[in-house]
Write an enzyme that holds these catalytic residues in place. Structure first.
Site, short mmCIF file in Angstrom:
data_model
loop_
_atom_site.label_atom_id
_atom_site.label_comp_id
_atom_site.label_asym_id
_atom_site.label_seq_id
_atom_site.Cartn_x
_atom_site.Cartn_y
_atom_site.Cartn_z
N CYS A 32 -1.37 -2.42 -4.03
CA CYS A 32 -0.13 -1.86 -5.19
C CYS A 32 0.96 -1.37 -4.49
CB CYS A 32 -0.83 -0.58 -5.72
SG CYS A 32 -2.60 -0.87 -6.38
N GLY A 58 1.68 -6.30 -5.32
CA GLY A 58 0.74 -6.65 -6.57
C GLY A 58 1.21 -7.52 -7.54
N ASN A 132 -1.03 4.05 -4.77
CA ASN A 132 -1.17 2.89 -3.82
C ASN A 132 -2.25 3.33 -2.70
OD1 ASN A 132 0.62 1.37 -1.18
ND2 ASN A 132 -1.26 0.71 -2.18
N GLY A 133 -3.39 2.72 -2.40
CA GLY A 133 -4.39 3.14 -1.68
C GLY A 133 -5.70 3.13 -2.13
N CYS A 270 -1.07 2.06 8.29
CA CYS A 270 -1.62 0.94 8.31
C CYS A 270 -0.97 -0.37 9.08
CB CYS A 270 -1.74 0.07 6.91
SG CYS A 270 -2.19 -1.56 6.87
N TYR A 276 1.54 -8.47 7.65
CA TYR A 276 1.61 -9.45 6.59
C TYR A 276 2.14 -8.78 5.25
CZ TYR A 276 -0.10 -12.23 2.55
OH TYR A 276 -0.27 -12.83 1.26
N SER A 317 4.93 -15.43 5.78
CA SER A 317 4.62 -14.40 6.76
C SER A 317 4.75 -14.78 8.12
CB SER A 317 3.40 -13.80 6.28
OG SER A 317 2.42 -14.81 6.08
N ASP A 380 -0.20 -15.45 10.38
CA ASP A 380 -0.04 -14.05 10.56
C ASP A 380 -1.72 -13.54 10.81
OD1 ASP A 380 -1.39 -12.83 7.86
OD2 ASP A 380 0.30 -14.49 7.39
N CYS A 416 -11.41 -3.69 4.68
CA CYS A 416 -10.66 -2.43 4.71
C CYS A 416 -11.10 -1.46 3.18
CB CYS A 416 -9.13 -3.12 4.32
SG CYS A 416 -8.21 -1.73 4.06
N CYS A 466 -3.93 2.69 12.21
CA CYS A 466 -4.88 2.44 11.68
C CYS A 466 -5.21 0.80 11.83
CB CYS A 466 -5.27 2.48 9.91
SG CYS A 466 -6.86 1.71 9.55
N CYS A 469 -9.64 -3.11 10.28
CA CYS A 469 -9.99 -4.50 10.01
C CYS A 469 -10.28 -5.20 11.23
CB CYS A 469 -9.01 -5.00 9.00
SG CYS A 469 -7.36 -4.68 9.36
#
Ligand code: SF4
Length: 491
Positions: A32, A58, A132-133, A270, A276, A317, A380, A416, A466, A469
């Site tokens: 988002c 998004g 967003n999250g 993140c 990306y 990217s 990427d 994630c 973070c 991933c």
């Protein structure tokens, strides 16, 4: 209608159809983007433009809620921002305050009922929220709320916040929001809107980005908030600063003030935003996304050099990392995969005779650059590996003598849970295959990934990110419900 006892005016269509995901499903997807503005006579139009600039975050649905000081006005629809709003619909969103949202579904399916901002009437007035999250304990909180009689109208985790704000015993909106947030865990950059107040808040670990800006108007500066500063550039706003992890910024008639109602936590921004998600023209955490991607490419060249004639990116990217890699290797950079920017929905089924149809819709090789060459392809990341395989074959079919893949991030091995749409662990090729096995699968002559240490060195050394991933080191403890779900999907 204005004047009626209902303060919230909704003009959503009754249903909508999500766009197809197709080739894009072989990517991690940011879930988002959020945008908010207070103190601008054309708040809806500015939000529409801000969402345009955040469209990369998004593409499944878009929505705007405005306030004229008395009523909230909402419109949400499936599809891209320019499909979701007509001029006539924007004209029905009056007022000087607005929040907006673009969505790629993670929690909750792809359906108009899950489009945001969510907006409700409740005992204290009207309230809209966009997010967003991902709230990692939302299922448990929802179970508790439903047991107490709450009725939910969507599948999205964000709706628990609406109920928690509504049932809070605090008096002021900012205190009710803080109280609601004390019940949830996870990643959140949130915007709340009431008739006269906008609140922006970022989770204590600062996992998802959120920044603050100012936009000059004829009378005074309007305050703007967005997931990324590229949204400010489009409307001529000035970037002021990132909103800090754990910070809540309240905008109302008395101006702007900042509080930190949540316990302090170690920062975990993140790192995939730099790989990306974020637009390369954005600056996040004080770093230019473009320059970080170039630094990843330079470091990749140091870790995985290769004799080659040309370095080419997988657009878009992979471009900055390829420039960094080519510069470090002193090998020419060429743009040999041409991307179609007008790929929309295709209604025809590919014939078997059309090779690599899906990827060819988006990319086509420049044969004159590739024929007879030893080619390094920079991307990427690799998720399932299916797109990489098609790209390697496409480059080889265009005449390349050797095709070497280099990836400007470590192997993506873990899903994630913090607001990014990822496949399950077993679908991530790197979770079950070695680098050599992946190289064989994608049919590359060699494959090299940037190491996690190299990535952290390239971005500036400090481990305030973070990277779950890549590393499986999740910063937020899982709830029992979460663990049960992970077992069900084989994580
Ligand atoms: Fe970002 Fe990966 Fe952490 Fe998710 S797990 S927040 S994509 S770094």
């Amino acid at each position: 209608m204005p004047g009626s006892k209902h303060r919230l005016i909704v003009q959503d269509p009754p249903h909508g159809e999500p766009p197809p995901r197709g080739e894009e499903s072989d990517r991690f997807h940011d879930a988002c983007g959020v945008f908010g503005i207070l103190g601008h006579p054309e708040a809806a139009n500015m939000t529409y433009l801000g969402l345009h600039a955040l469209q990369h975050r998004g593409q499944e649905s878009a929505g705007i809620v405005t306030s004229d000081g008395e009523h909230l006005y909402a419109h949400r629809a499936m599809g891209l921002v320019h499909d979701a709003f007509t001029q006539a619909q924007l004209a029905k969103l009056p007022g000087g305050l607005a929040i907006g949202h673009v969505r790629y579904s993670t929690a909750g399916g792809s359906h108009i009922k899950n489009a945001q901002p969510l907006a409700v009437d409740y005992v204290h007035g009207s309230l809209a929220v966009c997010h967003n999250g991902n709230l990692t304990n939302a299922e448990d909180v929802r179970d508790e709320l439903e047991a107490r009689g709450s009725i939910f109208t969507s599948d999205v985790d964000t709706e628990v916040l609406v109920h928690l704000v509504a049932t809070s015993r605090e008096a002021a909106l900012e205190d009710r929001v803080a109280d609601a947030l004390s019940h949830v865990r996870g990643a959140y950059s949130l915007l709340f809107l009431s008739e006269d107040t906008m609140i922006a808040v970022r989770d204590p670990m600062g996992i998802r980005p959120l920044c603050l800006g100012l936009l000059a108007t004829a009378t005074k500066d309007a305050s703007v908030v967005a997931s990324e500063p590229c949204a400010f550039d489009l409307i001529g706003a000035t970037f002021v600063r990132d909103i800090d992890p754990g910070e809540m910024v309240i905008f109302d008639r008395s101006g702007m003030r900042s509080i930190r109602p949540m316990p302090k936590a170690d920062e975990h921004a993140c790192i995939f935003e730099y790989v990306y998600f974020a637009r390369p023209d954005s600056k996040i955490g004080g770093r230019s996304v473009y320059e970080v991607r170039k630094a990843f490419g330079r470091r990749l060249a140091i870790e995985h050099p290769s004799d080659a004639d040309v370095v080419i990116p997988v657009p878009d990217s992979g471009v900055p990392a390829a420039i960094g890699y080519a510069g470090e290797m002193k090998v020419p950079f060429e743009n040999a995969l041409i991307r179609s920017h007008y790929v929309g929905r295709t209604f025809i089924e590919p014939q078997e005779s059309i090779r690599h149809f899906g990827v060819r819709l988006k990319l086509n090789p420049v044969e004159s650059v590739l024929r007879g060459k030893r080619v390094i392809v920079i991307d990427d990341s690799i998720v399932r590996g299916t797109t990489s395989r098609k790209i390697v074959k496409m480059v080889r079919n265009a005449g390349a003598k050797e095709v070497h893949m280099r990836i400007a991030s470590p192997p993506t091995q873990w899903p994630c849970y913090y607001g990014i749409d990822t496949p399950t662990r077993r679908e991530l090729i790197a979770s079950s295959h070695s680098v050599d096995e992946i190289a064989r699968y994608v049919t590359a002559d060699s494959l090299g990934y940037l190491s996690l240490e190299g990535m952290l060195t390239a971005i500036g050394g400090k481990n305030t990110f973070c990277h779950a991933c890549f590393s499986g080191q999740y910063a937020i403890a899982f709830t029992p419900t979460h663990r049960r779900q992970m077992r069900l999907v084989g994580v």
